[in-house]
Design a protein around this motif. Structure first.
Motif, PDB file in Angstrom:
ATOM      1  N   ARG A 182       0.808  -1.223   0.000  1.00 22.62           N
ATOM      2  CA  ARG A 182       0.000   0.000   0.000  1.00 22.62           C
ATOM      3  C   ARG A 182       0.838   1.270   0.000  1.00 22.62           C
ATOM      4  NH1 ARG A 182      -2.135   3.250   3.873  1.00 22.62           N
ATOM      5  NH2 ARG A 182      -1.227   1.973   5.527  1.00 22.62           N
ATOM      6  N   GLU A 188       2.981  -0.273 -10.258  1.00 19.69           N
ATOM      7  CA  GLU A 188       2.033  -0.400 -11.355  1.00 19.69           C
ATOM      8  C   GLU A 188       1.630  -1.851 -11.625  1.00 19.69           C
ATOM      9  OE1 GLU A 188       3.866   1.426 -14.711  1.00 19.69           O
ATOM     10  OE2 GLU A 188       3.787   3.461 -13.870  1.00 19.69           O
ATOM     11  N   PRO A 205      -3.459   2.633  -5.292  1.00 18.96           N
ATOM     12  CA  PRO A 205      -4.312   3.063  -6.405  1.00 18.96           C
ATOM     13  C   PRO A 205      -3.566   3.240  -7.724  1.00 18.96           C
ATOM     14  CG  PRO A 205      -3.879   4.904  -4.939  1.00 18.96           C
ATOM     15  CD  PRO A 205      -3.309   3.694  -4.269  1.00 18.96           C
ATOM     16  N   THR A 206      -2.262   3.088  -7.706  1.00 17.58           N
ATOM     17  CA  THR A 206      -1.468   3.276  -8.925  1.00 17.58           C
ATOM     18  C   THR A 206      -1.414   2.024  -9.790  1.00 17.58           C
ATOM     19  OG1 THR A 206       0.489   2.717  -7.612  1.00 17.58           O
ATOM     20  CG2 THR A 206       0.004   5.062  -7.916  1.00 17.58           C
ATOM     21  N   LEU A 207      -1.946   0.910  -9.322  1.00 18.02           N
ATOM     22  CA  LEU A 207      -1.829  -0.356 -10.044  1.00 18.02           C
ATOM     23  C   LEU A 207      -2.578  -0.325 -11.376  1.00 18.02           C
ATOM     24  CD1 LEU A 207      -2.136  -3.015  -7.192  1.00 18.02           C
ATOM     25  CD2 LEU A 207      -0.145  -2.590  -8.642  1.00 18.02           C
ATOM     26  N   THR A 208      -1.921  -0.863 -12.401  1.00 20.25           N
ATOM     27  CA  THR A 208      -2.553  -1.019 -13.717  1.00 20.25           C
ATOM     28  C   THR A 208      -2.700  -2.493 -14.091  1.00 20.25           C
ATOM     29  OG1 THR A 208      -0.439  -0.946 -14.914  1.00 20.25           O
ATOM     30  CG2 THR A 208      -1.548   1.160 -14.486  1.00 20.25           C
ATOM     31  N   PHE A 227     -11.318  -3.344  -5.435  1.00 17.37           N
ATOM     32  CA  PHE A 227     -10.754  -2.727  -6.639  1.00 17.37           C
ATOM     33  C   PHE A 227     -11.432  -1.409  -7.009  1.00 17.37           C
ATOM     34  CE2 PHE A 227     -10.643  -7.431  -7.113  1.00 17.37           C
ATOM     35  CZ  PHE A 227      -9.278  -7.600  -6.955  1.00 17.37           C
ATOM     36  N   LEU A 230      -9.124   1.692  -7.653  1.00 17.98           N
ATOM     37  CA  LEU A 230      -7.975   1.509  -8.546  1.00 17.98           C
ATOM     38  C   LEU A 230      -8.336   2.065  -9.923  1.00 17.98           C
ATOM     39  CD1 LEU A 230      -6.811  -2.096  -7.538  1.00 17.98           C
ATOM     40  CD2 LEU A 230      -6.358   0.102  -6.423  1.00 17.98           C
ATOM     41  N   LEU A 233      -6.445   0.769 -13.078  1.00 18.55           N
ATOM     42  CA  LEU A 233      -6.368  -0.671 -13.321  1.00 18.55           C
ATOM     43  C   LEU A 233      -6.914  -1.036 -14.707  1.00 18.55           C
ATOM     44  CD1 LEU A 233      -5.593  -3.384 -12.053  1.00 18.55           C
ATOM     45  CD2 LEU A 233      -7.962  -3.577 -11.236  1.00 18.55           C
TER      46      LEU A 233
END
Length: 316
Positions: A182, A188, A205-208, A227, A230, A233
């Motif tokens: 976190r 990413e 929240p930066t996850l793609t 999710f 996000l 994402l």
């Protein structure tokens, strides 16, 4: 008579030549080669004693300089060697105290000697690691696949503000601390497939890209609205986890959702679309996989009206 006279003259000439003084060959300097002898700036007649003194002086001074130095009583002084530059780590910090190849692991080896560091990427695949090794602070991509890591602790990735990808495929991870990922501001891509994970932690929240396929999440391993926030994402893969539902809500940015080989038995009409808004179109979500689940997709036709393509799965 004539013969006798010739012999006598020849003998006389030979005697005269033999009595003449022998002189050394003179080597003319090119500057005076064409100058008449009388116009030379100095005379070549030297006193014998002066020549002898000068010869002794010259013999004493033509001694090679290297020999003269060997007889000198003055101590030789060595030039100070240039101080060697301190090697730097991958993160630019000094190597003193932590080894020149990264921080020390619990096995006493530098991380970049135990693993492989290329630029800001660290590869630790297939090294029988049982824990995440200490990583250089500027690590951007970290791969530790096919190891024996059992647990992800809270501070395993602490301070790695440049970290963008974590790939821990094919370990035996069963526990992840709630804050392990976190606090990573640039993360990413998170790949945790083929482990024994029973509960997903908090996600940045930066996850793609998320791949947690082939784990043991079951019906309670993904908390509600996991999710929702996000907003970046794009790819979510949760295959082979014995899920009994589709985790909702899904972010609008999502492009691919793979849920095959789970235990999903039903779907609501507002799972992907909006029941009361027939003008709503969800163009980004083009790849939905639900094959290998005990669900009949033909029973909820309105659930796909807003999608550019139908999900892949059982329509009978």
């Amino acid at each position: 008579m004539q013969t006798f006279i010739n012999i006598f003259l020849g003998f006389f000439i030979f005697k005269s030549v033999g009595a003449a003084p022998i002189t050394d060959t003179v080597i003319y300097d090119s500057e005076f080669y064409d100058t008449p002898l009388g116009e030379l700036p100095h005379s070549f007649a030297y006193d014998e004693k002066e020549q002898s003194d000068q010869l002794e002086t010259e013999i004493g001074t033509v001694l090679p300089s290297i020999i003269q130095e060997s007889y000198s009583s003055a101590p030789l002084t060595e030039e100070p060697e240039e101080e060697a530059s301190t090697p730097k780590l991958i993160d630019g910090s000094s190597a003193q105290g932590s080894g020149v190849l990264g921080p020390q692991t619990r096995d006493g080896l530098p991380t970049c000697l135990l693993c492989t560091c290329l630029g800001t990427t660290v590869y630790c695949d297939d090294h029988e690691l049982d824990a995440v090794p200490p990583l250089p602070k500027k690590t951007t991509y970290f791969y530790s696949r096919y190891n024996r890591i059992r647990k992800i602790n809270r501070n395993d990735f602490a301070g790695l503000n440049n970290l963008k990808r974590i790939d821990l495929t094919a370990n035996i991870i069963s526990e992840i601390h709630e804050d392990a990922f976190r606090r990573l501001p640039q993360l990413e891509e998170l790949v945790l497939r083929d482990n024994r994970i029973r509960q997903l932690p908090e996600l940045p929240p930066t996850l793609t890209f998320i791949d947690v396929s082939k784990n043991r999440l079951g019906r309670k391993g993904i908390r509600n609205e996991a999710f929702k926030d996000l907003h970046e994402l794009q790819h979510l893969y949760i295959t082979d986890n014995n899920l009994d539902h589709i985790p909702l809500p899904l972010p609008e940015s999502l492009q691919a959702l793979h849920l095959q080989n789970n235990n999903i038995q039903e779907m609501h009409e507002d799972t992907f679309c909006r029941m009361k808004d027939f003008t709503y179109v969800r163009r980004a979500l083009e790849d939905i996989r639900l094959d290998g689940n005990p669900i009949n997709l033909s029973q909820t036709p309105y659930a796909y009206m807003c999608l550019p393509r139908l999900p892949v799965g059982n329509l009978i």
